[in-house]
Structure formats: C-alpha cells, structure tokens
Enzyme design. Structure first.
Site, short mmCIF file in Angstrom:
data_model
loop_
_atom_site.label_atom_id
_atom_site.label_comp_id
_atom_site.label_asym_id
_atom_site.label_seq_id
_atom_site.Cartn_x
_atom_site.Cartn_y
_atom_site.Cartn_z
NE ARG A 59 5.28 12.06 -13.26
CZ ARG A 59 6.15 12.38 -14.26
NH1 ARG A 59 7.32 12.92 -13.96
NH2 ARG A 59 5.97 12.21 -15.43
CG ASP A 184 14.66 10.33 9.84
OD1 ASP A 184 13.85 11.05 10.46
OD2 ASP A 184 14.40 9.02 9.38
CE LYS A 209 5.85 7.08 11.28
NZ LYS A 209 7.30 6.97 10.92
C1 LIG Z 1 8.19 6.33 10.01
C2 LIG Z 1 9.46 6.65 9.71
C3 LIG Z 1 10.00 7.00 8.74
C4 LIG Z 1 9.33 6.43 7.22
O1 LIG Z 1 8.08 7.37 7.07
P1 LIG Z 1 6.93 6.81 6.10
O2 LIG Z 1 6.04 8.05 6.06
O3 LIG Z 1 6.38 5.86 6.93
O4 LIG Z 1 7.39 6.38 4.88
C5 LIG Z 1 11.30 7.32 8.60
N1 LIG Z 1 12.27 7.79 9.52
C6 LIG Z 1 11.66 7.61 10.75
C7 LIG Z 1 12.49 7.94 11.98
C8 LIG Z 1 10.21 7.02 11.12
O5 LIG Z 1 9.63 7.08 12.06
#
Ligand SMILES: *Cc1c(COP(=O)(O)O)cnc(C)c1O
Length: 394
Positions: A59, A184, A209
C-alpha cells in the site's frame, strides 16, 4: 545512465527503468508482492524509517509502481512523483493532503467533472472555501487569487471544451500570494506541455488517458516539489488508493510509445479540426490549434503540440442529432474515455461530466449537444472519411 538532455522519445522508452531490471531481463518486472521481507532487522528498520531505499508494504510503495512514477517524474522534469489508483485518486489525495479547514482554493469552472465535484460538494463540507472562476477571464482569476488563497488549481486545455489557460501568468499570480500552484496536465501530456517549467509547483495526470494510451488500465500521478509530493504520498498511503503493480506495468508499457502516439494525435486532431471547421453540417469546432480558437496564441506559447482532443457541435444542435450521429461513426468507440490508440467519442453527459446534472453542465457552459472527439492513431484519412459519411447521414 541517460546521456545529457535526451529527448522525450528517448525518455519515454528508457527513463526510470535500469536500476529495477532483474536477472538480465530487458523489461521491468511486475512485482506482485504485498510485503517485502528482511532477515536483517536493522536493515528493515532503516527501510521503514526511510533511511535506506526499499519497500515494506504494497500500500505504501512497490517497485513496479515506482518505475512508473520515475518515468513520469523524469518526463515532467520534476523533483519527485507519487501515484494513485486513478486520476481522481491522486487529485483527491493532493487536495486533501494540502488543504485544511479555513483554507481557500481558487480554480476555474472548466475543471474535469470529478474535480469539480470535489470543489463543490466535498471541500465545502471540510470548511475549505472554493472560488471557481470563468476559465478564460484571466483578469477575474487574478483578482480572486489576489484576495489570497492557499492553492490555485488549473487545467489546460480543459475538458471537454478545450479552453486554454495562461499557466505562466496565473502561476506567477499564485506565487505572489504564496499559493501552491497545481496543474492537471492530462490533456496536454508531458510531450506537449510541461507546467513545472511554466511555474507550477505540482503537475497531475490521469494516467488512464494518454500516458497509458491503451484504455486498459486506470492510474493517476502527481509530480513536482519534493516536500509537497511527500505530503501527498503520506496521505495516499494512509487513504489507501494505491496504484496496482499490474496497472503500473500496463501504463509503463503504454508509455514506451507516448511520444509517437501523441505526435500522431496532434497531427490528426489538427487536420480533423480544420476539416470539421469547413464542414456545412458542423456549427462550431473547439481546438486550440485552430487560429479561430480564442486561446490559440497562449497555446502556441506554452504547448509544443495542441493535443489529440477536440470538440464540436453539429449545425442541428439537438441531443437527438447527437444520438443519431454517434452510432454512425465506424472508427470511434462511443465511450467515456480519451487519449487511447482508438478514437473515442461522446457527449459530456456520459463522459467528462457524467457526475453533473444538466443544470450544472449548463452553468459551466457545457452544451448537452457537444461532441468530444479524442483522436486515435488510425490513418487520419480514414478518420476524416468516417466523419464525413456520418455527418452526411445526419
Ligand atoms: C479522466 C480525467 C481525470 C480523472 O482520471 P481517472 O483516471 O478517470 O480518475 C482527471 N482529469 C482529467 C483532465 C481527465 O480527463
């Protein structure tokens, strides 16, 4: 072992791996072990106290997961990195690790839907004040920052309307009031944009992604200043949303081709955006690579490529038209994902903003009939022909 200043392609392939290779294997091992044993109790204590590198319990840390973190860390030029089971896992860990009751956060209306939920639903319950600004109104964002905040949270390009935020300008405003600046970078990837170089303290990726790129593993990662990453790591190890070693391996394997995929996706998305912009059945196209995009000049300054995601609206802007259009696409999964080798399409109501009500989406300026198009690595001519036949049919 890396020579001076290797390019992002070389780093995607080689970075972070060498010291973890075992038994002359050329590939990183998937270490499926919950715990790590030590006959030398003094060594065990040293590892437990962080005086010696090593692992105690899955963990907390795991060798395969660590290679994944290293690769992203090096690609973003960061001091440190830590990961979580999903993008939301690392976003929530970052926010809950760094914020306390009484703190104030400044962010934008167009953050990812899940992030927006943390801002509007969860942080207020812990008495953290969140101000969400109009994403493209930089004066208004600066004015809110100047009122003082503990954390400035940005995203660029945004999801799903691909708005562009001037990261260097707002990071400077954030630092002027002593805020931690978080970006982000999921949509841009480290191939197209490095927020730390633009002044951010922390950069976040949903590795689900583009980093993984094959739509077969979830993951999240944050990297940046060591003392901040350490705090986030500590929250995550206790909170328990740890990245699984098998997922880390899949993400690592996907990352070997990150630069090739993103280069192709940049190129195809720009061609597709231009094609859609000239199509009579299309009313509007949102893509930062288009000269018509209001954020184009900023994007040119801070990005090396404009990314693989675009969105558009049909001339017939009813949801019914979207319902008829999407299934006609032959080379696109109608699904809630992006950044994969396959093209993926969907409206915000079932993808980025599935957690929100239609009223909430409207308040964020996200039309129900918007179509998000995440360009895959298929031959671009085929994608254009596919879009053309589907548009003719509606
Ligand atoms: C998909 C996404 C997230 C969240 O990611 P998960 O892996 O689905 O939890 C956060 N920020 C952006 C810009 C995203 O496209």
């Amino acid at each position: 072992m890396l020579l001076n200043h290797p390019g992002p392609g070389t780093l995607s392939v080689w970075a972070g791996e060498e010291e973890y290779l075992m038994q002359h294997a050329t590939q990183v091992p998937v270490v499926h072990s919950v715990s790590f044993g030590y006959r030398d109790v003094d060594e065990w204590l040293q590892v437990a106290r962080g005086q010696k590198p090593g692992h105690i319990y899955g963990r907390n840390t795991n060798p395969t997961v660590q290679v994944f973190e290293e690769k992203v860390r090096i690609l973003e030029g960061a001091e440190a990195a830590t990961s979580a089971a999903t993008g939301m896992g690392i976003i929530s860990s970052t926010l809950f690790a760094l914020l306390s009751p009484g703190d104030r956060v400044v962010s934008i209306k167009d953050t990812y839907g899940g992030t927006n939920k943390i801002f509007t639903e969860f942080l207020p319950r812990f008495h953290v004040e969140v101000t969400l600004c109009d994403t493209t109104d930089h004066e208004a964002i600066e004015a809110e920052i100047a009122r003082g905040c503990r954390l400035l949270y940005l995203e660029s390009p945004t999801n799903p309307t691909v708005k562009v935020v001037d990261l260097a300008r707002l990071a400077a405003a954030g630092h002027a009031v002593g805020a931690i600046v978080v970006v982000d970078n999921t949509f841009a990837t480290p191939i197209n944009q490095n927020p730390l170089q633009l002044g951010a303290d922390l950069v976040i990726h949903s590795a689900t992604k583009f980093l993984g790129g094959h739509a077969d593993a979830l993951g999240g990662v944050v990297c940046g200043r060591r003392e901040l990453v350490q705090q986030i790591y500590h929250f995550r190890e206790i909170n328990g949303a740890s990245l699984d070693p098998m997922a880390a391996y899949l993400l690592l394997r996907g990352m070997k081709t990150l630069h090739l995929r993103v280069r192709q996706q940049n190129e195809s998305a720009l061609r597709i955006a231009r094609f859609l912009e000239g199509h009579p059945a299309v009313a509007r196209v949102f893509y930062p690579g288009l000269e018509s995009h209001p954020g184009h000049e900023i994007a040119k300054r801070q990005m090396r490529g404009f990314g693989g995601v675009l969105s558009f609206m049909l001339r017939d802007d009813t949801f019914d038209a979207v319902r008829r259009f999407l299934p006609r696409l032959r080379y696109a999964h109608p699904a809630a994902n992006l950044g994969a080798v396959e093209t993926v399409v969907g409206p915000p109501a079932t993808t980025s903003h599935v957690e929100c009500t239609p009223e909430e989406r409207a308040a964020m300026g996200i039309p129900e009939s918007l179509i998000r198009y995440s360009t895959g690595i298929e031959d671009c001519d085929d994608l254009i022909a596919d879009l053309d036949q589907a548009l003719r049919a509606v």
